[in-house]
Scaffold this active site. Structure first.
Site, PDB file in Angstrom:
ATOM      1  N   ASP A  54       0.846  -1.200   0.000  1.00 19.77           N
ATOM      2  CA  ASP A  54       0.000   0.000   0.000  1.00 19.77           C
ATOM      3  C   ASP A  54       0.883   1.252   0.000  1.00 19.77           C
ATOM      4  OD1 ASP A  54      -1.873   2.052   0.641  1.00 19.77           O
ATOM      5  OD2 ASP A  54      -3.136   0.611   1.704  1.00 19.77           O
TER       6      ASP A  54
ATOM      7  N   HIS B 287      -0.388   4.517   0.038  1.00 20.91           N
ATOM      8  CA  HIS B 287      -1.067   5.719   0.548  1.00 20.91           C
ATOM      9  C   HIS B 287      -0.427   6.191   1.847  1.00 20.91           C
ATOM     10  CE1 HIS B 287      -4.011   3.740  -2.091  1.00 20.91           C
ATOM     11  NE2 HIS B 287      -4.367   4.976  -2.403  1.00 20.91           N
TER      12      HIS B 287
ATOM     13  N   SER C 168      -5.457  -4.118   2.194  1.00 19.24           N
ATOM     14  CA  SER C 168      -4.632  -3.807   3.373  1.00 19.24           C
ATOM     15  C   SER C 168      -5.286  -4.256   4.672  1.00 19.24           C
ATOM     16  CB  SER C 168      -4.349  -2.310   3.436  1.00 19.24           C
ATOM     17  OG  SER C 168      -3.662  -1.919   2.278  1.00 19.24           O
TER      18      SER C 168
END
Ligand code: B1M
Length: 215
Positions: free
Chosen positions: A98, A100, A151
């Site tokens: 991930d 972000h 996630s």
């Protein structure tokens, strides 16, 4: 456009030019954190909606994210520092797979400004790296962020790995990110995990959880 709308537009449009001047003006009216929470995050929300409905393409999302990051970095020195540190140390990471990191970095800022030492190890971090950092830095807690639905599964696996290594009781875990729900963390994950695991809806809940966990 009024200033607030203009700033929000800048995030949505990924328009950097003139950003600092608008932020300076906003700072004469409101504290930095309020600008982030009430205006800039609204812009990111719109970006998420446009992207989710296919009305915005990825490169533009990336531009918006860059403007958001620039704005937060510009505002950070203007934030009130309520506490100088020493309340405890937390390792923060975005989980494996991930990328972000805007939310995670906001959590970093809020915790750092409120007395916590934050070891922010970045994005795409496997549990081995998170645990190594927690060990190395003698952390008191671990925070994992992740925005993808995938996630939330990784977080579950990470807790399983912590249990398997016998370190579940050693570090309380804070989880946050858009795809998580309170029910998933507090009912599903917590029911099978012998350590402490908490859900934080936003950076402020992250702070109040740390204040509770560290007493
Ligand atoms: Co992506 N993305 N993205 N993206 N992106 C989402 C998450 C998505 C919901 C958009 C959508 O479809 N509407 C969607 C996920 C769908 C899903 O999983 N079901 C998505 C997708 C699909 C993707 C890609 C797969 C797209 C692709 O490649 N086709 C790809 C993934 C790459 C990867 O990770 N492997 C991707 C890529 C990107 C960009 C790189 C372009 C960019 C990220 C840039 C960056 O972060 N440096 C991006 C962005 C910007 C978004 C949206 C639009 C905005 C995210 C954001 O920064 N929000 C997002 C839409 C959405 O979230 N609804 C989306 C602002 C931020 C402050 O919020 O991080 O949630 P957030 O943090 C909040 C709370 O969640 C909480 O506190 C913060 C507020 O105070 N919080 C914590 C977060 N972590 C915490 C940890 C804590 C405590 C609280 O304690 C440890």
């Amino acid at each position: 456009l009024p200033l607030g709308e203009r700033l929000k537009r800048r995030i949505v449009d990924g328009e950097r030019k003139g950003l600092e001047a608008d932020l300076d003006e906003a700072l004469t009216e409101r504290p930095a954190l309020e600008i982030i929470n009430d205006t800039l995050l609204d812009g990111m929300k719109v970006v998420g909606e446009l992207f989710g409905s296919g009305q915005m393409q990825l490169p533009f999302v990336l531009q918006s994210a860059e403007v958001m990051k620039t704005a937060v970095a510009y505002l950070e020195p203007h934030m009130e520092k309520a506490d100088d540190g020493g309340k405890g140390r937390i390792v923060l990471a975005t989980v494996k797979g991930d990328v972000h990191d805007i939310g995670k970095n906001l959590v970093d800022i809020i915790l750092s400004n409120n007395g916590y030492d934050v070891v922010n190890i970045g994005i795409k971090q496997p549990i081995t790296a998170i645990l190594d950092a927690a060990e190395q830095h003698k952390a008191d807690a671990i925070g994992m962020s992740g925005l993808l639905v995938k996630s939330t599964v990784i977080m579950k696996e990470n807790l399983q790995e912590m249990a398997a290594r016998g370190v579940a009781q050693r570090w309380p875990v804070l989880l946050g990110g858009a795809a998580l729900t309170r029910a998933y963390v507090e009912d599903d994950l917590r029911s099978t995990y012998e350590g402490q695991v908490h859900y934080a809806r936003d950076a402020f809940e992250g702070l109040s959880l740390m204040d509770r966990v560290m007493v």
